[in-house]
Design an enzyme around this catalytic site. Structure first.
Site, mmCIF file in Angstrom:
data_model
loop_
_atom_site.group_PDB
_atom_site.id
_atom_site.type_symbol
_atom_site.label_atom_id
_atom_site.label_comp_id
_atom_site.label_asym_id
_atom_site.label_seq_id
_atom_site.Cartn_x
_atom_site.Cartn_y
_atom_site.Cartn_z
ATOM 1 N N SER A 139 42.332 43.010 39.052
ATOM 2 C CA SER A 139 43.453 42.512 39.416
ATOM 3 C C SER A 139 44.691 42.717 38.477
ATOM 4 O O SER A 139 44.170 43.151 37.274
ATOM 5 C CB SER A 139 43.823 40.678 39.212
ATOM 6 O OG SER A 139 45.121 40.362 39.252
ATOM 7 N N TYR A 152 43.617 32.675 35.241
ATOM 8 C CA TYR A 152 43.181 33.700 36.269
ATOM 9 C C TYR A 152 43.357 35.030 35.762
ATOM 10 O O TYR A 152 42.266 35.864 35.732
ATOM 11 C CB TYR A 152 43.508 33.348 37.919
ATOM 12 C CG TYR A 152 43.766 34.103 38.167
ATOM 13 C CD1 TYR A 152 42.694 34.508 39.550
ATOM 14 C CD2 TYR A 152 44.752 35.730 39.169
ATOM 15 C CE1 TYR A 152 42.158 35.448 40.796
ATOM 16 C CE2 TYR A 152 44.120 37.118 39.894
ATOM 17 C CZ TYR A 152 43.383 37.113 41.147
ATOM 18 O OH TYR A 152 42.746 37.047 41.739
#
Length: 257
Positions: A139, A152
């Site tokens: 990400s 995350y």
């Protein structure tokens, strides 16, 4: 890529399903892995109906026993693995003060430990054959701080550096390990972040100053196919001299950082 064999985690939907579909269209036999057995069965059923060679494997990537058994079963049924795509991921939103121990543990179990377990199991087999390619879907949050995304972002940062270290270790065997780092992508995970309609999507594109988040210069969300194309490129011979690289696919949202 025709005739190769790939294992794709998180293949029941979103980016993982898009990767599995694109690989199938290129003649790759795909072992589709996910913990959501029902949705996975539906996704693989569509691929098979379109003439692809694909099989579903219901697996919790955070379980060493399940991962090792699945990798053995895949190679027994489909053949030696040429490609691994780590696309399974979970998102637990919340400011750090509000995150629970369970939120943190579950996020790392899938996003980091799952990448470790699956990559270790597959790389151990690839090294003996002295060939293979691994791509981890990370990400852009791995390198850019985001509010309410500490667990995350940290888990994706861990997966990013793990994949690069693995790439360094297995390079002498001719195995390449790379990453694709998506930004905001039109998937169920984005819906889980509260982006449910056009107004919310527009705010992502425009930017959210109160959260210190710039917008997307290309003025659109990524589609799962945009990310899948990047993954397939890094698996392919077109990327034959690329390893330990992270390819950002975020429409410029991190300003090239």
């Amino acid at each position: 890529m025709e005739g190769k064999v790939a294992l794709v985690t998180g293949a029941a939907g979103g980016i993982g399903a898009a990767v599995a579909g694109e690989l199938c269209r290129r003649g790759v036999a795909v072992a589709a892995v996910d913990c959501d057995a029902d949705r996975l069965s539906w996704t693989v059923g569509k691929l098979v109906a379109d003439g692809a060679r694909a099989e579903a494997f219901s697996v919790d990537v955070a379980s060493r026993a399940q991962v090792e058994a699945a990798v053995a079963a895949v190679e027994d049924r489909l053949g030696p693995l040429d490609f691994l795509v780590n696309s399974a991921g979970v998102l637990r939103m919340g400011e750090v003060r509000d995150l629970t121990d369970q939120d943190w543990a579950e996020t790392f179990a899938v996003n980091a430990t799952g990448v470790f377990l699956m990559s270790r199991a597959v790389a151990a087999r690839m090294t003996g054959r002295r060939s293979g390619a691994i791509v981890t879907v990370a990400s852009n949050a791995a390198d850019t701080a985001r509010t309410q995304m500490a667990a995350y972002a940290a888990s994706k940062a861990a997966a990013t550096m793990f994949t690069k270290c693995l790439g360094l270790e297995v390079a002498r065997y001719g195995i390449r390990c790379n990453l694709v780092a998506p930004g905001s992508t039109d998937t169920p995970m984005l819906v889980g972040m509260g982006v449910n309609g056009d107004e919310e999507k527009t705010s992502i594109i425009d930017g959210i100053p109160k959260d210190y988040k710039v917008g997307i210069p290309l003025r659109k969300l990524a589609l799962p196919s945009d990310v899948a194309d990047a993954v397939v490129f890094l698996l392919s011979d077109h990327a034959a001299h690329i390893t330990m690289h992270s390819l950002t696919v975020d429409g410029g949202a991190t300003l090239g950082g």
